[in-house]
Scaffold this motif. Structure first.
Motif, PDB file in Angstrom:
ATOM      1  N   ILE A 293       0.806  -1.250  -0.199  1.00  0.00           N
ATOM      2  CA  ILE A 293       0.130   0.002  -0.040  1.00  0.00           C
ATOM      3  C   ILE A 293       1.004   1.227   0.058  1.00  0.00           C
ATOM      4  O   ILE A 293       0.706   2.197  -0.671  1.00  0.00           O
ATOM      5  CB  ILE A 293      -1.047  -0.031   1.312  1.00  0.00           C
ATOM      6  N   ALA A 294       2.044   1.309   0.883  1.00  0.00           N
ATOM      7  CA  ALA A 294       2.845   2.273   1.035  1.00  0.00           C
ATOM      8  C   ALA A 294       3.439   2.525  -0.699  1.00  0.00           C
ATOM      9  O   ALA A 294       3.583   3.730  -1.023  1.00  0.00           O
ATOM     10  CB  ALA A 294       4.254   2.067   1.838  1.00  0.00           C
ATOM     11  N   GLY A 295       3.815   1.584  -1.282  1.00  0.00           N
ATOM     12  CA  GLY A 295       4.144   1.353  -2.785  1.00  0.00           C
ATOM     13  C   GLY A 295       3.121   2.140  -3.708  1.00  0.00           C
ATOM     14  O   GLY A 295       3.787   2.961  -4.440  1.00  0.00           O
ATOM     15  N   MET A 296       2.030   1.822  -3.553  1.00  0.00           N
ATOM     16  CA  MET A 296       1.145   2.225  -4.167  1.00  0.00           C
ATOM     17  C   MET A 296       0.808   3.858  -4.196  1.00  0.00           C
ATOM     18  O   MET A 296       0.933   4.539  -5.013  1.00  0.00           O
ATOM     19  CB  MET A 296      -0.218   1.712  -4.092  1.00  0.00           C
ATOM     20  N   ALA A 297       0.883   4.341  -2.883  1.00  0.00           N
ATOM     21  CA  ALA A 297       0.909   5.753  -2.500  1.00  0.00           C
ATOM     22  C   ALA A 297       1.918   6.516  -2.879  1.00  0.00           C
ATOM     23  O   ALA A 297       1.636   7.406  -3.574  1.00  0.00           O
ATOM     24  CB  ALA A 297       0.982   5.799  -0.961  1.00  0.00           C
ATOM     25  N   HIS A 298       3.223   6.112  -3.031  1.00  0.00           N
ATOM     26  CA  HIS A 298       4.521   6.544  -3.609  1.00  0.00           C
ATOM     27  C   HIS A 298       3.886   6.866  -5.017  1.00  0.00           C
ATOM     28  O   HIS A 298       4.545   7.869  -5.553  1.00  0.00           O
ATOM     29  CB  HIS A 298       5.571   5.536  -3.332  1.00  0.00           C
ATOM     30  N   ALA A 299       3.736   5.795  -5.770  1.00  0.00           N
ATOM     31  CA  ALA A 299       3.572   5.984  -7.059  1.00  0.00           C
ATOM     32  C   ALA A 299       2.341   6.896  -7.499  1.00  0.00           C
ATOM     33  O   ALA A 299       2.373   7.478  -8.542  1.00  0.00           O
ATOM     34  CB  ALA A 299       2.920   4.600  -7.798  1.00  0.00           C
ATOM     35  N   PHE A 300       1.476   7.085  -6.735  1.00  0.00           N
ATOM     36  CA  PHE A 300       0.449   8.412  -6.941  1.00  0.00           C
ATOM     37  C   PHE A 300       0.816   9.590  -6.091  1.00  0.00           C
ATOM     38  O   PHE A 300       0.007  10.430  -6.168  1.00  0.00           O
ATOM     39  CB  PHE A 300      -0.692   7.751  -6.436  1.00  0.00           C
ATOM     40  N   ASN A 301       1.918   9.559  -5.689  1.00  0.00           N
ATOM     41  CA  ASN A 301       2.401  10.750  -5.002  1.00  0.00           C
ATOM     42  C   ASN A 301       1.563  11.241  -3.960  1.00  0.00           C
ATOM     43  O   ASN A 301       1.065  12.440  -3.864  1.00  0.00           O
ATOM     44  CB  ASN A 301       2.614  12.256  -5.987  1.00  0.00           C
ATOM     45  N   THR A 302       0.913  10.299  -3.075  1.00  0.00           N
ATOM     46  CA  THR A 302       0.044  10.560  -2.058  1.00  0.00           C
ATOM     47  C   THR A 302       0.506  10.004  -0.795  1.00  0.00           C
ATOM     48  O   THR A 302       1.531   9.228  -0.743  1.00  0.00           O
ATOM     49  CB  THR A 302      -1.253   9.481  -2.087  1.00  0.00           C
ATOM     50  N   GLY A 303       0.690  10.940   0.299  1.00  0.00           N
ATOM     51  CA  GLY A 303       1.109  10.689   1.642  1.00  0.00           C
ATOM     52  C   GLY A 303       0.551   9.422   2.360  1.00  0.00           C
ATOM     53  O   GLY A 303      -0.412   9.081   1.912  1.00  0.00           O
ATOM     54  N   ILE A 304       1.396   8.951   3.347  1.00  0.00           N
ATOM     55  CA  ILE A 304       0.437   8.024   4.349  1.00  0.00           C
ATOM     56  C   ILE A 304       1.025   8.496   5.787  1.00  0.00           C
ATOM     57  O   ILE A 304       1.891   8.977   5.828  1.00  0.00           O
ATOM     58  CB  ILE A 304       1.112   6.605   4.004  1.00  0.00           C
ATOM     59  N   ASP A 305       0.054   8.285   6.694  1.00  0.00           N
ATOM     60  CA  ASP A 305       0.331   8.583   7.929  1.00  0.00           C
ATOM     61  C   ASP A 305      -0.358   7.227   8.720  1.00  0.00           C
ATOM     62  O   ASP A 305      -1.250   6.611   8.088  1.00  0.00           O
ATOM     63  CB  ASP A 305      -0.488   9.940   8.413  1.00  0.00           C
ATOM     64  N   ASN A 306      -0.164   7.210   9.946  1.00  0.00           N
ATOM     65  CA  ASN A 306      -0.854   6.148  10.793  1.00  0.00           C
ATOM     66  C   ASN A 306      -2.053   6.722  11.266  1.00  0.00           C
ATOM     67  O   ASN A 306      -2.043   7.602  12.020  1.00  0.00           O
ATOM     68  CB  ASN A 306       0.200   5.658  11.933  1.00  0.00           C
ATOM     69  N   GLY A 307      -3.103   5.875  11.145  1.00  0.00           N
ATOM     70  CA  GLY A 307      -4.508   6.213  11.666  1.00  0.00           C
ATOM     71  C   GLY A 307      -4.884   5.082  12.243  1.00  0.00           C
ATOM     72  O   GLY A 307      -4.445   3.899  11.954  1.00  0.00           O
ATOM     73  N   GLY A 308      -5.940   5.089  13.404  1.00  0.00           N
ATOM     74  CA  GLY A 308      -6.367   4.098  13.871  1.00  0.00           C
ATOM     75  C   GLY A 308      -5.479   3.523  15.263  1.00  0.00           C
ATOM     76  O   GLY A 308      -5.346   2.309  15.591  1.00  0.00           O
ATOM     77  N   ALA A 309      -4.435   4.527  15.676  1.00  0.00           N
ATOM     78  CA  ALA A 309      -3.548   3.993  16.854  1.00  0.00           C
ATOM     79  C   ALA A 309      -2.546   2.826  16.829  1.00  0.00           C
ATOM     80  O   ALA A 309      -2.347   2.851  15.555  1.00  0.00           O
ATOM     81  CB  ALA A 309      -4.731   3.875  17.972  1.00  0.00           C
ATOM     82  N   TRP A 310      -2.287   2.383  17.809  1.00  0.00           N
ATOM     83  CA  TRP A 310      -1.311   1.510  17.968  1.00  0.00           C
ATOM     84  C   TRP A 310       0.308   2.005  17.341  1.00  0.00           C
ATOM     85  O   TRP A 310       0.595   1.177  16.467  1.00  0.00           O
ATOM     86  CB  TRP A 310      -1.653   0.031  17.325  1.00  0.00           C
ATOM     87  N   PRO A 311       0.704   3.000  17.804  1.00  0.00           N
ATOM     88  CA  PRO A 311       1.832   3.643  17.279  1.00  0.00           C
ATOM     89  C   PRO A 311       3.254   2.807  17.260  1.00  0.00           C
ATOM     90  O   PRO A 311       4.004   2.797  16.463  1.00  0.00           O
ATOM     91  CB  PRO A 311       1.898   4.824  18.235  1.00  0.00           C
ATOM     92  N   HIS A 312       3.481   2.120  18.209  1.00  0.00           N
ATOM     93  CA  HIS A 312       4.491   1.092  18.434  1.00  0.00           C
ATOM     94  C   HIS A 312       4.521  -0.040  17.536  1.00  0.00           C
ATOM     95  O   HIS A 312       5.616  -0.561  17.467  1.00  0.00           O
ATOM     96  CB  HIS A 312       4.804   0.580  19.980  1.00  0.00           C
ATOM     97  N   HIS A 313       3.513  -0.438  16.879  1.00  0.00           N
ATOM     98  CA  HIS A 313       3.606  -1.374  15.891  1.00  0.00           C
ATOM     99  C   HIS A 313       3.805  -0.650  14.499  1.00  0.00           C
ATOM    100  O   HIS A 313       4.431  -1.083  13.608  1.00  0.00           O
ATOM    101  CB  HIS A 313       2.389  -2.283  15.850  1.00  0.00           C
ATOM    102  N   ASN A 314       2.961   0.502  14.307  1.00  0.00           N
ATOM    103  CA  ASN A 314       2.883   1.223  13.042  1.00  0.00           C
ATOM    104  C   ASN A 314       4.319   2.148  12.790  1.00  0.00           C
ATOM    105  O   ASN A 314       4.657   2.327  11.524  1.00  0.00           O
ATOM    106  CB  ASN A 314       1.912   2.222  12.936  1.00  0.00           C
ATOM    107  N   MET A 315       5.007   2.376  13.954  1.00  0.00           N
ATOM    108  CA  MET A 315       6.379   3.117  13.807  1.00  0.00           C
ATOM    109  C   MET A 315       7.406   2.545  12.941  1.00  0.00           C
ATOM    110  O   MET A 315       8.208   3.093  12.191  1.00  0.00           O
ATOM    111  CB  MET A 315       6.783   3.675  14.960  1.00  0.00           C
ATOM    112  N   HIS A 316       7.078   1.118  13.037  1.00  0.00           N
ATOM    113  CA  HIS A 316       8.274   0.398  11.969  1.00  0.00           C
ATOM    114  C   HIS A 316       7.945   0.650  10.329  1.00  0.00           C
ATOM    115  O   HIS A 316       8.974   0.862  10.008  1.00  0.00           O
ATOM    116  CB  HIS A 316       8.128  -0.913  12.271  1.00  0.00           C
ATOM    117  N   LEU A 317       6.790   0.553  10.012  1.00  0.00           N
ATOM    118  CA  LEU A 317       6.600   0.827   8.720  1.00  0.00           C
ATOM    119  C   LEU A 317       6.758   2.458   8.253  1.00  0.00           C
ATOM    120  O   LEU A 317       7.525   2.531   7.266  1.00  0.00           O
ATOM    121  CB  LEU A 317       4.795   0.708   8.601  1.00  0.00           C
TER     122      LEU A 317
END
Length: 385
Positions: A293-317
């Motif tokens: 999904i991050a790769g798709m977003a990059h190809a469309f020049n669209t940003g990604i952020d973490n929503g839905g909480a659980w930062p200590h797992h999402n921080m690695h992405l």
């Protein structure tokens, strides 16, 4: 090395919030998954914002028999196997939550085997990630909300998120109109903006609780308050409605945290529905799918952020991929994780420093987990941010 055992722990973790002289008691549900190998290594994953007992049953009764004997490092092959086992016709829901928890556990194992933290295995783009603090919960009255905003600022955060549209569609059987919800939201946002000043970034999140008409009405009324993004403004994450709303407001739109499969993010991108995609590794199929999904977003020049909480797992992405963004430091989810995991990094001045320890970089407190798993689930439990 082979998978020898898969165990799931359904948990409901209680917590208290200061609401100005009176504590508000709440809880968050999560399901922890542990995968053990035949040579004694253990990886831990989790999912949330769902019915934890259902996920535990899926993991132990359906997925576990198919996983025993597999190579735990073959994350791509196992993900595909689980997809065809649990969601063979493209369904989301419980299946994707279960896959996410298992996939995170496998990546935790992979990091331990290779003696590298996950953010490095996922690309190693940066060793620290920016955070935004979710402080503005609907159980706060106006005064308590302002006090909570000031506490967040005093702790060093300059990016804050609050809930709007709470239960607007879900609670239509109650004697209140959606319009009254919106009017209260506008007052609350105005008070918070006045309290924190112009320098602080302010985000709002409707958790898919508004219809398109009222989402547009609220967005237009909030434009004077310099909102940095409006998260999940429309029910069902309707891509067409989001694309229309995006043309009708100057506020950037964000969403996707509750989507389970990558094709939904493709729909958002093709429809030009969102300014920011929000895959969440604990919900959206783990790291294996979120990388795509991050790769798709990059190809469309669209940003990604973490929503839905659980930062200590999402921080690695977000530390791993080059187009990684902010991580949600949801105060409820952080407190929940503190009761389950040890040695969690803390957001300081709006930043999380990523660990150098292998895998997730923190360990589960199994004694605490077993104790929590014994407790009956609390009434009115929460499902996350």
């Amino acid at each position: 090395m082979k998978i020898a055992k898969v165990t799931a722990y359904p948990l409901n973790v209680g917590m208290k919030f200061d609401t100005g002289g009176k504590a508000h008691e709440s809880s968050l549900s999560m399901c922890l998954v542990q995968i053990e190998t035949d040579d004694g290594l253990t990886g831990t994953g989790m999912t949330a914002i769902t019915e934890e007992e259902v996920i535990a049953a899926i993991v132990e009764r359906v997925a576990a028999p198919a996983l025993v004997g597999e190579d735990p490092l073959a994350t791509e092959r196992i993900w595909e196997k689980l997809y065809w086992l649990l969601a063979p016709r493209g369904q989301g829901g419980y299946a994707c939550h279960a896959i996410a928890a298992i996939d995170i556990a496998l990546w935790d194992l992979k990091g331990k085997v290779l003696e590298q933290p996950l953010w490095r295995l996922l690309g190693g783009a940066r060793s620290r990630v920016p955070t935004y603090t979710t402080f503005g919960f609907p159980f706060y009255d106006r005064d308590a909300l302002v006090a909570a905003a000031k506490r967040a600022i005093s702790s060093g955060s300059n990016r804050l998120k609050m809930v709007v549209g709470h239960g607007a569609l879900k609670r239509r059987d109650e004697p209140r109109a959606v319009e009254s919800v919106i009017e209260e939201d506008i007052r609350r946002v105005a008070l918070v903006r006045d309290a924190v000043g112009e320098e602080v970034a302010l985000f709002v999140d409707a958790n898919c609780n508004l219809d398109p008409f009222n989402a547009a009405k609220l967005a237009n009324r909030l434009e004077p308050y310099d909102i940095s993004f409006f998260e999940e403004p429309v029910t069902q994450n309707d891509a067409r409605a989001l694309a229309d709303l995006r043309q009708r407001t100057t506020i950037p739109l964000a969403g996707g945290q509750n989507e389970g499969l990558a094709y939904r993010f493709r729909e958002f991108l093709v429809a030009k529905a969102l300014d920011v995609l929000q895959p969440n590794v604990t919900i959206t199929g783990g790291y294996t799918q979120c990388l795509k999904i991050a790769g798709m977003a990059h190809a469309f020049n669209t940003g990604i952020d973490n929503g839905g909480a659980w930062p200590h797992h999402n921080m690695h992405l977000h530390g791993g991929v080059m187009n990684g963004g902010m991580v949600e430091y949801h105060l409820g989810a952080v407190e929940c994780c503190r009761q389950v995991f040890g040695d969690l990094p803390v957001s300081v001045g709006g930043w999380l420093d990523l660990p150098d320890s292998p895998g997730l970089g923190f360990d589960v407190d199994l004694d605490a987990v077993r104790e929590l798993a014994k407790r009956p689930n609390a009434a009115g439990k929460g499902k996350g941010g």
